[in-house]
Design a protein around this motif. Sequence first.
Motif, mmCIF file in Angstrom:
data_model
loop_
_atom_site.group_PDB
_atom_site.id
_atom_site.type_symbol
_atom_site.label_atom_id
_atom_site.label_comp_id
_atom_site.label_asym_id
_atom_site.label_seq_id
_atom_site.Cartn_x
_atom_site.Cartn_y
_atom_site.Cartn_z
ATOM 1 N N VAL A 298 -71.707 -34.831 -49.043
ATOM 2 C CA VAL A 298 -72.132 -34.335 -47.732
ATOM 3 C C VAL A 298 -73.137 -33.201 -47.896
ATOM 4 O O VAL A 298 -74.193 -33.170 -47.233
ATOM 5 C CB VAL A 298 -70.913 -33.881 -46.909
ATOM 6 C CG1 VAL A 298 -71.357 -33.147 -45.637
ATOM 7 C CG2 VAL A 298 -70.037 -35.073 -46.557
ATOM 8 N N LEU A 299 -72.862 -32.267 -48.788
ATOM 9 C CA LEU A 299 -73.788 -31.168 -49.023
ATOM 10 C C LEU A 299 -75.122 -31.668 -49.556
ATOM 11 O O LEU A 299 -76.190 -31.189 -49.144
ATOM 12 C CB LEU A 299 -73.171 -30.166 -49.999
ATOM 13 C CG LEU A 299 -72.011 -29.335 -49.467
ATOM 14 C CD1 LEU A 299 -71.372 -28.524 -50.586
ATOM 15 C CD2 LEU A 299 -72.473 -28.409 -48.342
ATOM 16 N N ASP A 300 -75.090 -32.633 -50.450
ATOM 17 C CA ASP A 300 -76.340 -33.174 -51.000
ATOM 18 C C ASP A 300 -77.187 -33.838 -49.914
ATOM 19 O O ASP A 300 -78.429 -33.741 -49.932
ATOM 20 C CB ASP A 300 -76.040 -34.184 -52.105
ATOM 21 C CG ASP A 300 -75.562 -33.524 -53.396
ATOM 22 O OD1 ASP A 300 -75.715 -32.296 -53.524
ATOM 23 O OD2 ASP A 300 -75.024 -34.245 -54.264
ATOM 24 N N ALA A 301 -76.530 -34.513 -48.980
ATOM 25 C CA ALA A 301 -77.270 -35.140 -47.877
ATOM 26 C C ALA A 301 -77.957 -34.088 -47.017
ATOM 27 O O ALA A 301 -79.102 -34.277 -46.578
ATOM 28 C CB ALA A 301 -76.328 -35.989 -47.031
ATOM 29 N N LEU A 302 -77.278 -32.980 -46.781
ATOM 30 C CA LEU A 302 -77.873 -31.902 -45.995
ATOM 31 C C LEU A 302 -78.995 -31.215 -46.765
ATOM 32 O O LEU A 302 -80.035 -30.866 -46.192
ATOM 33 C CB LEU A 302 -76.804 -30.890 -45.597
ATOM 34 C CG LEU A 302 -75.687 -31.408 -44.687
ATOM 35 C CD1 LEU A 302 -74.634 -30.331 -44.458
ATOM 36 C CD2 LEU A 302 -76.240 -31.901 -43.350
ATOM 37 N N ARG A 303 -78.818 -31.036 -48.060
ATOM 38 C CA ARG A 303 -79.859 -30.400 -48.874
ATOM 39 C C ARG A 303 -81.108 -31.265 -48.995
ATOM 40 O O ARG A 303 -82.207 -30.750 -49.209
ATOM 41 C CB ARG A 303 -79.316 -30.100 -50.275
ATOM 42 C CG ARG A 303 -78.284 -28.986 -50.306
ATOM 43 C CD ARG A 303 -77.970 -28.558 -51.746
ATOM 44 N NE ARG A 303 -76.968 -27.500 -51.761
ATOM 45 C CZ ARG A 303 -75.692 -27.678 -52.064
ATOM 46 N NH1 ARG A 303 -75.264 -28.888 -52.407
ATOM 47 N NH2 ARG A 303 -74.849 -26.664 -52.041
ATOM 48 N N ALA A 304 -80.953 -32.573 -48.863
ATOM 49 C CA ALA A 304 -82.103 -33.477 -48.988
ATOM 50 C C ALA A 304 -82.988 -33.476 -47.755
ATOM 51 O O ALA A 304 -84.101 -34.003 -47.784
ATOM 52 C CB ALA A 304 -81.615 -34.902 -49.264
ATOM 53 N N ALA A 305 -82.513 -32.891 -46.672
ATOM 54 C CA ALA A 305 -83.259 -32.888 -45.413
ATOM 55 C C ALA A 305 -83.989 -31.565 -45.226
ATOM 56 O O ALA A 305 -83.564 -30.526 -45.742
ATOM 57 C CB ALA A 305 -82.304 -33.116 -44.243
ATOM 58 N N PRO A 306 -85.095 -31.569 -44.493
ATOM 59 C CA PRO A 306 -85.818 -30.316 -44.240
ATOM 60 C C PRO A 306 -85.144 -29.473 -43.169
ATOM 61 O O PRO A 306 -84.365 -29.961 -42.365
ATOM 62 C CB PRO A 306 -87.185 -30.809 -43.760
ATOM 63 C CG PRO A 306 -86.901 -32.129 -43.121
ATOM 64 C CD PRO A 306 -85.767 -32.734 -43.915
ATOM 65 N N ARG A 307 -85.431 -28.188 -43.213
ATOM 66 C CA ARG A 307 -85.114 -27.255 -42.134
ATOM 67 C C ARG A 307 -83.622 -27.035 -41.916
ATOM 68 O O ARG A 307 -83.177 -26.738 -40.807
ATOM 69 C CB ARG A 307 -85.819 -27.698 -40.844
ATOM 70 C CG ARG A 307 -87.322 -27.695 -41.033
ATOM 71 C CD ARG A 307 -88.131 -28.250 -39.904
ATOM 72 N NE ARG A 307 -89.547 -28.139 -40.246
ATOM 73 C CZ ARG A 307 -90.532 -28.713 -39.575
ATOM 74 N NH1 ARG A 307 -90.264 -29.428 -38.513
ATOM 75 N NH2 ARG A 307 -91.778 -28.550 -39.957
ATOM 76 N N ILE A 308 -82.860 -27.211 -42.988
ATOM 77 C CA ILE A 308 -81.446 -26.861 -42.996
ATOM 78 C C ILE A 308 -81.273 -25.826 -44.104
ATOM 79 O O ILE A 308 -81.690 -26.052 -45.240
ATOM 80 C CB ILE A 308 -80.561 -28.084 -43.261
ATOM 81 C CG1 ILE A 308 -80.712 -29.112 -42.128
ATOM 82 C CG2 ILE A 308 -79.097 -27.665 -43.413
ATOM 83 C CD1 ILE A 308 -80.045 -30.443 -42.425
ATOM 84 N N ALA A 309 -80.680 -24.684 -43.775
ATOM 85 C CA ALA A 309 -80.452 -23.636 -44.769
ATOM 86 C C ALA A 309 -78.966 -23.317 -44.812
ATOM 87 O O ALA A 309 -78.241 -23.518 -43.829
ATOM 88 C CB ALA A 309 -81.252 -22.387 -44.422
ATOM 89 N N PHE A 310 -78.525 -22.797 -45.938
ATOM 90 C CA PHE A 310 -77.104 -22.519 -46.126
ATOM 91 C C PHE A 310 -76.827 -21.022 -46.104
ATOM 92 O O PHE A 310 -77.581 -20.221 -46.665
ATOM 93 C CB PHE A 310 -76.615 -23.135 -47.440
ATOM 94 C CG PHE A 310 -76.575 -24.635 -47.388
ATOM 95 C CD1 PHE A 310 -75.498 -25.294 -46.837
ATOM 96 C CD2 PHE A 310 -77.639 -25.383 -47.870
ATOM 97 C CE1 PHE A 310 -75.480 -26.678 -46.760
ATOM 98 C CE2 PHE A 310 -77.625 -26.761 -47.806
ATOM 99 C CZ PHE A 310 -76.542 -27.407 -47.246
ATOM 100 N N ILE A 311 -75.744 -20.672 -45.440
ATOM 101 C CA ILE A 311 -75.219 -19.312 -45.442
ATOM 102 C C ILE A 311 -73.757 -19.391 -45.854
ATOM 103 O O ILE A 311 -73.148 -20.462 -45.809
ATOM 104 C CB ILE A 311 -75.364 -18.627 -44.065
ATOM 105 C CG1 ILE A 311 -74.671 -19.449 -42.970
ATOM 106 C CG2 ILE A 311 -76.835 -18.416 -43.729
ATOM 107 C CD1 ILE A 311 -74.685 -18.792 -41.596
#
Length: 352
Positions: free
Chosen positions: A238-251
Amino acid sequence: MNTIRVGVNGYGVIGKRVADAVLLQSDMDLVGVADIATDWRIKSAANRLPVFASTIEAQQAMRGADVPAQGVLDDLLAQCDVVVDTTPKHVAAGNLERYRALGVKAVLQGGESHSTTGHSFVAQANYASAIGRDSTRVVSCNTTSIVRILGALDAAGLLLRARGVLIRRATDPWESHLGGIMNTMVPEPTIPSHQGPDAQTVLPGLDVVTIAAKGAHTQTHSHYWTLQLTREATRDEVLDALRAAPRIAFIRMSDGLVALNSTVELMRDLGRPRGDMWEVAVWEDLVTVNGSEAYLAYQVYNEAIVVPETIDAIRALTGTVPDAATSIRLTDESLGMRQDFLTPAEEPDHDR
């Protein structure tokens, strides 16, 4: 390549941010901004930007207020390839025929309905379908975040259905003196709330239901999602899918980013203009996966998130950049967007 000549009609919360973002683009020129106001907002703009009056009456008022208007809206439009209309809700819909008659392409905002333009826009999801159109509508802040997050999981083949709860800010900070919600929370009167159906105007196959309420705060929105996945998956998938997309940052809460206000303060500490956050901020340490179910929470900076989408929409309408990945890269580099606010990392390849 000729630069795209851009005008901004409406110099409010979104308009002023779009104008500044246009100034950062090497392939765009800001012709000017138009408004009906004569107060501190437009006076501050006149110190550094060409200002036009949206109406004859506004032009007269600007003269009386010593605002150096360079003409009226038609004078601005005569010099533009694209106008970004950030006027209040429903005003832009009335302006659209005027833009079309003058042969000026138009980017509207999420306060207008999908039917106004017949096309709703989020760059990572449907950039190609906007190429060459005469107009599009950049969806609202919350809808933009939904398409970014759920679209990333859907593109990875992981998303079956999504159910979300949204806690919305009561009003924009600069208007908080005019009234708002005090010591209460106000549920939206229908389920689903409008954001889910709005996301489906961009991703028609999305199985999504949203429930929303307004809270007694003025800075940013928060989302809480329960996701049914297409199969059993791991948290890393799930995290990898989010990291593969633009304009999503992690806090991370482990870094002390435990509430909406802490992220707002972080943006200021990072030197962001106006403290803006253009990314969706996902709490990485809250992402939880249990078999084929996933749970996550994220923050949406409503004053800024649609700005990069608007820049990409300008390129799509004019057809100067033929693919989403290139436009997204140009926009994101110009703004200095990040995938992790505290840990610099190599940016992912969004050519997918």
